[in-house]
Design a protein around this motif. Structure first.
Motif: not given
Length: 404
Positions: A297-305, A342-356
């Motif tokens: 899970r932390l790795g999935q957030w790493s791009f946004a982080w 925390a910002v990275a987690a939000i960005a992953y779940h709300c922007v990165e993953h759904p828009l991809e």
């Protein structure tokens, strides 16, 4: 790269979750590097991570490895491949640039519109100008390099030398020699800005690391296993960064023979060994802490982080000022780490993953069949950060056609 070989078939039934876990540690090294340089140093931690920008080198190697692992033996239309890569990196890039510019504007800091446009166009790393290299979002320069890697990847995969073990060994030796030559060439460049750009940003220079990752990915896919395993690879990475400490104390960063560029140009072989060893552990079914649910899970957030941490750091420093004293510095570090994650987690779940997912469904190759496949699995990502690292066999089972 001496090591054992294993049946190629074994590589077809593995989830490479350890690579996703590794991405978190590489991103953390970059975050701690920026904290040490911009928010004050902490004993021991700053010594080890003073050259944590080498985490970007890790990501470039990982990118080549994962793309080779994913697309080897498959035939994917070029437009589909490039669209997938666009969907993978550009939405989050655009969101981070918007956030970065907003922070600069709120703090009353000037920023370059040309640099911002070049960043959004993924071409800013080609210009030896600070306004371009840090335009929009300073961390996003590496995506300009990634875009170049995507353009040449199909050609690399089709190279005859890449198709045999001996050919890949020739490539590895040539890449390592070229990396050393590139670093030594710094002695010939008197302009410090041009030297830093040419060695640390310029896409063709960084291509060496991507090529090494591609060669390692193909080798592991065909059964090669690094000698020593994951533990030896981790110790090698730690030993390399510890060796940089006395070097950094003896030589200022401004000199060409400091560890600054060396830490990035010469670390690629060690990172290739680490990535290959982690992948081998997953292929062979050996449990690693890197593949645990929390690490994945932390790795999935790493791009946004990676893209947002410096923005959070800059905002906190702009509002509260640079910390003074060890205790205040430690508190600033902790606040930046927690808030940016925390910002990275939000960005992953709300922007990165759904828009991809949305862009893949709506773009080339987004047929009903491929939408169903996407619901089951995603191909490994590209930049540092690929979203997931699943096996190629899973994708081959869900795609009608399988970039060679």
């Amino acid at each position: 790269m001496a090591g054992a070989t294993a049946p190629r078939a074994a590589a077809g039934h593995a989830r490479l979750d350890s690579l996703t876990g590794l991405r978190f540690w590489a991103a953390l090294a970059v975050v701690l590097y920026h904290l040490s340089r911009q928010a004050g140093q902490l004993p021991w931690i700053s010594d080890v991570t003073w050259y944590g920008r080498s985490g970007v080198t890790f990501f470039f190697v990982l990118s080549g490895f994962v793309l080779a692992w994913t697309y080897d033996g498959k035939v994917v239309p070029a437009i589909v491949f490039f669209w997938r890569r666009f969907a993978r990196i550009w939405p989050l890039l655009a969101a981070s640039v918007l956030a970065s510019v907003a922070v600069w504007y709120a703090l009353g800091t000037d920023f370059s519109l040309r640099g911002t446009a070049a960043t959004l166009g993924l071409v800013n790393a080609w210009v030896p100008d600070h306004a371009y290299l840090s335009g929009g979002n300073p961390a996003a320069w590496s995506l300009s390099d990634e875009a170049w890697f995507y353009l040449i990847f199909p050609l690399l995969l089709a190279m005859p030398l890449m198709r045999s073990a001996r050919g890949r060994m020739v490539i590895v030796v040539a890449v390592c020699a070229a990396s050393l030559a590139a670093w030594l060439s710094g002695a010939l460049i008197t302009d410090s800005l041009v030297r830093v750009w040419a060695l640390d940003y310029f896409p063709p220079t960084r291509t060496l690391q991507f090529v090494l990752g591609v060669a390692a990915g193909l080798a592991v896919k065909r059964g090669w296993r690094p000698a020593g395993g994951l533990r030896v690879a981790v110790l090698a990475v730690l030993a390399w960064h510890l060796a940089l400490i006395p070097w950094s104390h003896a030589v200022p960063d401004s000199l060409w023979y400091s560890p600054y560029s060396a830490s990035q140009l010469l670390s690629a072989p060690i990172f290739a060994l680490l990535v290959a060893a982690a992948a081998a552990a997953d292929i062979e079914g050996r449990r690693t802490t890197l593949a645990g649910p929390a690490m994945v899970r932390l790795g999935q957030w790493s791009f946004a982080w990676y893209l947002f941490h410096e923005i959070v750091l800059r905002a906190l420093a702009g509002v509260y000022g640079k910390p003074v004293g060890r205790i205040e510095t430690a508190g600033f570090w902790a606040a930046t780490l927690l808030l940016s994650l925390a910002v990275a987690a939000i960005a992953y779940h709300c922007v990165e993953h759904p828009l991809e997912r949305l862009l893949r469904r709506r773009g080339p190759g987004g047929s009903v069949r491929s939408r169903a496949a996407h619901a089951v699995t995603q191909e490994p990502g590209a930049y540092p950060p690929g979203a997931h690292t699943h096996s190629s066999s899973q994708r081959q089972a869900t795609e009608k056609k399988s970039v060679q």
